[in-house]
Design an enzyme around this catalytic site. Sequence first.
Site, mmCIF file in Angstrom:
data_model
loop_
_atom_site.group_PDB
_atom_site.id
_atom_site.type_symbol
_atom_site.label_atom_id
_atom_site.label_comp_id
_atom_site.label_asym_id
_atom_site.label_seq_id
_atom_site.Cartn_x
_atom_site.Cartn_y
_atom_site.Cartn_z
ATOM 1 N N GLY A 29 0.815 -1.210 0.000
ATOM 2 C CA GLY A 29 0.000 0.000 0.000
ATOM 3 C C GLY A 29 0.850 1.262 0.000
ATOM 4 C CB SER A 30 -0.097 4.791 -0.523
ATOM 5 O OG SER A 30 -1.090 4.885 0.481
ATOM 6 C CE LYS A 96 -3.055 -5.705 6.182
ATOM 7 N NZ LYS A 96 -2.738 -4.546 5.307
ATOM 8 N N GLY A 97 -6.916 -5.038 2.710
ATOM 9 C CA GLY A 97 -7.191 -5.605 1.387
ATOM 10 C C GLY A 97 -7.611 -4.576 0.357
ATOM 11 N N GLY A 98 -7.556 -3.294 0.743
ATOM 12 C CA GLY A 98 -7.880 -2.241 -0.220
ATOM 13 C C GLY A 98 -6.989 -2.321 -1.456
ATOM 14 C CD GLU A 105 -1.817 -6.482 2.668
ATOM 15 O OE1 GLU A 105 -1.386 -5.476 2.092
ATOM 16 O OE2 GLU A 105 -2.991 -6.582 3.045
ATOM 17 C CE LYS A 123 -6.429 4.544 5.438
ATOM 18 N NZ LYS A 123 -5.254 3.780 5.097
#
Length: 221
Positions: A29-30, A96-98, A105, A123
């Site tokens: 992720g970012s 999670k999982g976006g 993960e 978040k």
Amino acid sequence: MTQDELKRLVAEAALAYVPPGTVIGVGSGSTVNLFIDALARLEGESRIAGAVSSSAASTVRLVARGIPVVDAGDIESLPVCVDGADEIDASGCMIKGGGAALTREKIVADLAERFVCIADGSKLVARLGRFPLPVEVIPMAAAQVTRRFAAMGGRAQRREGVVTDNGGLILDVHGLAIDDPVALETEVNQWPGVVCVGIFARRRATVCLLGTAEGVRTLTF
Ligand code: 5RP
């Protein structure tokens, strides 16, 4: 501060949880991208020996920055994994999982003694479920899993154009009020064709570094 600045703040702060010279788990992720950049700036004895990566995208970034990527099968345990989250509650349970990397993960998290979650303050939620719950499924099971979620009030939508690193599909489930994350994770795990549900409650965060306007807020669970 912008959301990106908050992400950078926690990415840098996570270095304090990284034992020098070890192999650690790295999420996706970012926010994790900024963490990988921070890892790459470590010098000499502060550097890590390598990373077990949770996605093809993180692997590319790690390798490009000179961090050796280690196969999960060659590791019995990791001192820590550092990963982001789409939602986290006050007990460290996460969605999670976006980025569609939830299965790997979760495998990396399972190997890790500590899970350090890095996220901007937006978040943190009182109850999981406003963010649509990602679920990786084998394509043949998608319709039946969709019906099972509908029976509990959830609306599962296929994430168009996405095939995971494992060849699975992602269903994003809207409208779930997740009052008992452990129970829902346990239940969905048992449905045939579900590869992974994006609730991380059985293996939740041990520490969360939240980026806020006042600085890094540390939650321990
Ligand atoms: C990817 C994830 C990410 O950790 C989650 O989506 C958070 O991403 P970002 O740091 O970009 O907000 O679970 O599957």
